[in-house]
Design a protein around this motif. Structure first.
Motif, PDB file in Angstrom:
ATOM      1  N   SER A 214       1.290  -0.639   0.029  1.00 36.11           N
ATOM      2  CA  SER A 214      -0.311  -0.044  -0.044  1.00 36.11           C
ATOM      3  C   SER A 214       0.585   1.375   0.172  1.00 36.11           C
ATOM      4  O   SER A 214       1.688   1.036   0.302  1.00 36.11           O
ATOM      5  CB  SER A 214      -0.491  -0.015   1.108  1.00 36.11           C
ATOM      6  OG  SER A 214       0.137  -0.284   1.882  1.00 36.11           O
ATOM      7  N   SER A 215       0.123   2.068  -0.487  1.00 34.38           N
ATOM      8  CA  SER A 215       1.167   4.021  -0.640  1.00 34.38           C
ATOM      9  C   SER A 215       0.551   4.950   0.398  1.00 34.38           C
ATOM     10  O   SER A 215      -1.045   4.627   0.209  1.00 34.38           O
ATOM     11  CB  SER A 215       1.299   3.737  -1.897  1.00 34.38           C
ATOM     12  OG  SER A 215       2.596   5.441  -2.102  1.00 34.38           O
ATOM     13  N   ALA A 216       0.967   5.740   1.011  1.00 36.40           N
ATOM     14  CA  ALA A 216      -0.247   7.103   1.463  1.00 36.40           C
ATOM     15  C   ALA A 216      -0.298   7.868   1.194  1.00 36.40           C
ATOM     16  O   ALA A 216      -1.084   8.666   0.536  1.00 36.40           O
ATOM     17  CB  ALA A 216       0.853   6.914   2.883  1.00 36.40           C
ATOM     18  N   ASP A 217       0.368   7.875  -0.002  1.00 40.51           N
ATOM     19  CA  ASP A 217       0.583   9.086  -0.769  1.00 40.51           C
ATOM     20  C   ASP A 217      -0.038   9.127  -2.093  1.00 40.51           C
ATOM     21  O   ASP A 217       0.932   9.779  -3.625  1.00 40.51           O
ATOM     22  CB  ASP A 217       2.565  10.274  -0.846  1.00 40.51           C
ATOM     23  CG  ASP A 217       3.164   8.764  -1.767  1.00 40.51           C
ATOM     24  OD1 ASP A 217       2.986   7.655  -1.393  1.00 40.51           O
ATOM     25  OD2 ASP A 217       4.204   9.480  -1.064  1.00 40.51           O
ATOM     26  N   GLY A 218      -0.298   8.517  -2.385  1.00 38.95           N
ATOM     27  CA  GLY A 218      -0.614   7.456  -4.066  1.00 38.95           C
ATOM     28  C   GLY A 218      -1.184   6.028  -4.205  1.00 38.95           C
ATOM     29  O   GLY A 218      -1.299   5.620  -3.411  1.00 38.95           O
TER      30      GLY A 218
END
Length: 1032
Positions: free
Chosen positions: A726-730
């Motif tokens: 997962s990615s917090a910024d995109g």
């Protein structure tokens, strides 16, 4: 146009017969000047080409002189492009058609239109390759009759008949094309045919050329304007080309008699070669004098210029002949009588050309020294040099060796006349700097076609073969030149040429040129010079350093190297330009990408290098230059490794804009994907917001054909170096899983790489992948396994599933495995007679992993398989148990044999009667085999508690293939940790088997029932098992 059309043959599939009127109408429309008519007719033309009689009709139209010329041209082009591939087709041509077509071929020998005549030459040659001599025995005699008759007319008559000369030209051109086609035959029949043709032609053609050579050699300026002169030249030219075709075919066969006995023709070959060398000298001198006379008279007569053009082409064909002989057998070429003499004659012409005014050398047929002639001379000279060296081990191969004076003069000539930049070079530099850089970088491929690069290659060969002469000369010249002031353009250009020579001969000069002192005391100062002419020297300095370092002449451990190159890279003041900056970027790549590269010395310059290369990429206009800069950036990233991390943001930020601007420039886009792959591999930081859209687009329809390999490499590198999906910024990598599932289902070509990517996903976070995509993933696995996947890919898929069963709880994969039909497919594979033992063994590994991971899930899968397939459970168990035992002998590695034993123990613990029935025989035998092979013990700590398990059977490392080339990625650590915690390595087999037997005893209904199974065992075998379990 209706005559001579015959009915289609009755046998075979029905083929429509062409209507001659329609064919003529459609071809007329296709040859129209109106694009709409051409487009409207194109489809019908293609259809008619599949009709019986079309080819015969097309050739008849082409042969009918009353038909408009565009229609005839269209007809013969269609025939040439289509008929020759179907010449033997009985569906489209009858024997009668073929006879008529062969007869018509000879009617084109007085054809006035070049297009029609040249197409006919190809047609005759292609048909002859199939039909001569069997079905077309008269071909050669017919052509030679026309040649003989018209050549007699040409030589005996004072006034040439234009039609006779035309027929002679056409027939000779046809013979030349025929010889070219026949000489390409490799099969024995074709070789014999060519040998037979040469037998018939070699003497008569030599005689014909000798007749004309006498006339040509006596040319004087006054007759250049005569039509007869032009005719004689073109006829002689074609006759000689035919002689050359025959000689080149013979040459390898004379040297290697096993290729076909042609020894009887060796005297003829030598006669031709020696007369050719003599004729070349005569014609070359004649041509030089004629052109000088024409220049002096200022004539511009069309016929005179035509005659000079034909003479120039004729002289050039001699050079082509010599060069091809040299290419085919360089060692034997120097042994030919007068061979070395003619090459030295060519070099003398080079010297003569450079000693005259520059305007004598031009790239035109009417120049005194045409560029192409000089190039031939230099290439012939260069290739012979290797055979003329006086320093060859065992002595020289030929009597020809060059004196010191000759070699030194040649070097001076090259460095002062050929290697310096010409005004045209500087004009190209100024008008289009990027294109100039592109062309300069391609000169490695084009050196035979440009004077300056060719001169450089001749110098390199001289320095290699005559190093004892060339090295001292260049050393002396170097010492004289570096001390002299260089201000005006002429001195700048000459110094640039010397630097070029030093770079080209770097490996020969490294011991005599003090590079570090030169760099410190001269090159650094020249790199900072603001003189407006100095970009010429600065560009060469950058190139020279790149060459010197990449040729391993000195290691790149001098800070001055980086100081100078970085200055040239970022300097935008007076005395520099974009060519210098682009060359510096390439030189940096060459210096960094070396074995002796020391990053610690380079480290202070890293920020400036990255910043400037990124800036240049944004400024560059051409994709070729952008691509070259991206390659330089990629090498910087790879060699910097983790230390590129502070600059990762700047690099990644520039990618989207470059990507969008690239449009369909796939090579540049592929290079950008390589840069991002290197960046993520080096930094191990999350670039998912950049990577996810790049991978999506790179694998999208229409784009994937160009970028799929690089996009997959990026994807794999990104997953392997990620700690989270997962990615917090995109967008996160988890969003690409549906794409992976789709490719796994539908793309056989990429299957191997996709399986690797999915495997890497599982190592990062298998539960997350399965929670979202368990069933689609299993469906995709089944589709891949049941499709056309090759054995290797199927094995990889089963290995991936083995990892999956260990990396996630059974609740996440068990049901999907059944619903998708995966477990059923495994059982079917075991039942299939044609299944490979390798694949069957891999199936047992997977079943063992499932049993070891969750034996209740295994029971449920067997039960569900029975219900779905309407096969009794006992039959399913029978299949599984039979192959478990059969495939055991195919397991070679101890860890796999222990896995099979552990998996079986897990199944025994379920108490299933189908399993326990095999306990006293197959299972006990399997266990005892593994007990004896796999010796294990536990280290006892001071507290008498269990310590680590010592695996006496696993002293060697696992095969490197286990790590799947994941070294230097986060995945390597994940795989290593996973291996260390594998139950096969952490569970003691004897303890596990003992516990399984106790569990089975409870599950099956107590010791009394269990003993009924045990009691059937061979007493000796039973004792062996019991002794092992008790640790005896």
């Amino acid at each position: 146009m209706t005559k001579n059309m015959v009915a289609a043959p009755k046998l075979g599939p029905v083929t429509e017969v062409v209507d001659p009127q329609e064919l003529y109408r459609v071809i007329t429309q296709a040859s129209s000047q109106n694009p709409a008519d051409v487009q409207a007719s194109s489809k019908r033309v293609k259809e008619l080409l599949d009709y019986f009689g079309t080819f015969d009709g097309l050739y008849e139209i082409a042969a009918t002189r009353s038909v408009p010329l565009p229609v005839r041209q269209q007809s013969i082009i269609q025939f040439k492009n289509s008929a020759l591939n179907h010449w033997r087709s009985r569906k489209l041509l009858s024997d009668e058609h073929r006879v008529r077509i062969r007869a018509r071929c000879m009617t084109f020998l007085d054809e006035e239109d070049d297009t029609v005549a040249e197409c006919n030459e190809v047609i005759v040659a292609k048909i002859a390759r199939q039909d001569y001599p069997l079905n077309w025995p008269s071909l050669l005699a017919d052509i030679m009759d026309v040649i003989r008759t018209n050549l007699q007319s040409l030589c005996s008559s004072l006034n040439n008949d234009p039609r006779s000369t035309l027929a002679l030209r056409r027939s000779l051109a046809l013979l030349n094309c025929l010889l070219k086609e026949l000489s390409g035959a490799k099969m024995l029949t074709g070789v014999k045919t060519m040998a037979n043709v040469i037998d018939q032609l070699h003497e008569v053609m030599f005689t014909y050329y000798s007749q004309l050579a006498t006339m040509i050699s006596a040319l004087v300026p006054a007759v250049l304007s005569d039509q007869r002169t032009a005719d004689n030249l073109i006829v002689a030219h074609f006759i000689y080309k035919c002689l050359v075709k025959m000689a080149l075919w013979l040459w390898p066969r004379l040297i290697k008699p096993e290729k076909g006995g042609s020894a009887k023709l060796e005297p003829w070959f030598l006669q031709l070669f020696q007369s050719s060398t003599g004729q070349l000298k005569i014609l070359s001198e004649l041509r030089i004098n004629l052109v000088l006379a024409l220049r002096a008279s200022g004539t511009s007569d069309r016929l005179a210029l035509l005659s000079v053009d034909r003479l120039t082409r004729h002289v050039r064909v001699f050079g082509k002949f010599f060069r091809r002989l040299q290419q085919l057998e360089p060692a034997k070429f120097v042994e030919l009588p007068t061979g070395n003499e003619i090459v030295l004659y060519y070099w003398d012409r080079v010297v003569q050309a450079t000693n005259g005014p520059p305007e004598l050398i031009q790239d035109t047929p009417t120049a005194v020294f045409p560029v192409r002639f000089l190039l031939q001379a230099m290439v012939l000279f260069k290739e012979n040099l290797a055979r003329w060296t006086p320093f060859r081990k065992g002595g020289p191969k030929t009597e020809t060796t060059l004196s010191q004076e000759f070699v030194e003069d040649a070097v001076r000539l090259l460095v002062t006349r050929f290697i310096p930049l010409k005004p045209a070079d500087l004009e190209g530099w100024m008008s289009d700097p990027e294109e100039w850089v592109n062309v300069e970088d391609k000169e490695n491929d084009q050196w035979e076609y440009e004077l300056r690069p060719c001169g450089e290659r001749v110098l390199m060969t001289l320095s290699s073969q005559y190093k004892d002469y060339v090295t001292p000369l260049l050393e002396t010249t170097f010492k004289q030149t570096i001390a002299q002031p260089t201000v005006d353009l002429a001195s700048v250009i000459q110094k640039e040429a010397l630097y070029c020579a030093i770079g080209r001969c770097a490996t020969r000069l490294r011991d005599v040129i003090p590079f570090s002192q030169w760099l410190q005391h001269n090159l650094l100062a020249e790199a900072r010079e603001t003189n407006q002419n100095y970009p010429i020297i600065k560009r060469r300095i950058a190139w020279l350093i790149g060459k010197w370092i990449s040729d391993m002449c000195t290691p790149a451990n001098d800070p001055n190297i980086w100081e100078l190159l970085v200055h040239l890279l970022r300097d935008r003041g007076p005395g520099t330009d974009s060519v210098v900056r682009l060359t510096a970027a390439t030189a940096l790549r060459e210096c960094i990408d070396t074995v002796d590269f020391d990053f610690d010395i380079f480290a202070p310059y890293l920020p400036a290098v990255v910043t400037e290369i990124v800036k240049l990429m944004a400024e560059a206009d051409t994709m070729e230059v952008k691509q070259r800069l991206a390659k330089s950036l990629n090498v910087v990233i790879e060699r910097a490794g983790p230390r590129i991390t502070p600059h990762a943001q700047m690099i990644s930020t520039c990618i989207p804009q470059l990507w969008t601007a690239a449009g369909e420039e796939w090579l540049f886009k592929a290079q950008l994907l390589v840069v991002v792959t290197s960046l993520v591999s080096a930094t191990k930081i999350s670039l998912n917001p950049l990577i996810v859209p790049l991978v999506r687009e790179g694998l999208s329809p229409g784009v994937a054909i160009n970028l799929d390999e690089d996009a997959l490499n990026l994807w794999l590198a990104a997953v392997r170096n990620s700690s989270s999906l997962s990615s917090a910024d995109g967008p996160g990598l988890i969003e690409l899983v549906p794409l992976a599932v789709s490719l796994l289902s539908n793309n056989l070509d990429l299957l191997g790489k996709i399986v690797s990517i999915i495997e890497s996903y599982l190592f990062v976070d298998a539960p997350a992948v399965l929670q979202g995509f368990s069933l689609p993933l299993m469906n995709a696995f089944v589709k891949a396994l049941t499709g056309q996947a090759i054995m290797t890919n199927q094995k990889d898929i089963l290995a991936c599933l083995e990892f999956l069963t260990q990396l996630a709880p059974a609740a996440l994969w068990g049901e999907a495995m059944h619903v998708a039909g995966l477990f059923i497919h495994i059982v079917n594979l075991l039942n299939a007679e044609e299944s490979s033992p390798i694949l069957l063994t891999e199936c047992i590994y997977l079943l063992a992993r499932i049993a070891l991971a969750d034996r209740q899930m295994f029971l449920q899968l067997v039960s569900a398989t029975s219900q779905t397939t309407a096969v009794p459970e006992t039959k399913v168990w029978e299949t599984v148990m039979d192959h478990w035992w059969r495939q055991f002998d195919h397991m070679s590695e101890p860890r796999y044999r222990k896995l099979a034993a552990l998996g079986m123990a897990s199944l025994v613990s379920t108490g299933r009667p189908e399993v326990l029935d095999r306990l006293p025989t197959e299972i006990f035998n399997l266990w005892t085999d593994v007990f004896f092979e796999v010796k294990e013990s536990r280290k006892l700590a001071a507290s008498e508690e269990d310590g680590a398990l010592t695996l006496h059977w696993d002293l060697d490392q696992v095969p490197q293939s286990y790590y799947a080339e994941s070294e230097e990625t986060l995945e390597f650590d994940r795989r290593k940790s996973f291996l260390d915690n594998d139950p096969v390595r952490t569970i003691q087999l004897t303890n596990y088997v003992a516990a399984a037997l106790q569990e089975a005893e409870r599950t099956c209904g107590g010791v009394h029932i269990f003993n009924q199974y045990i009691g059937k065992a061979d007493p000796i075998l039973l004792k062996q098992v019991q002794d092992e379990l008790r640790g005896k």
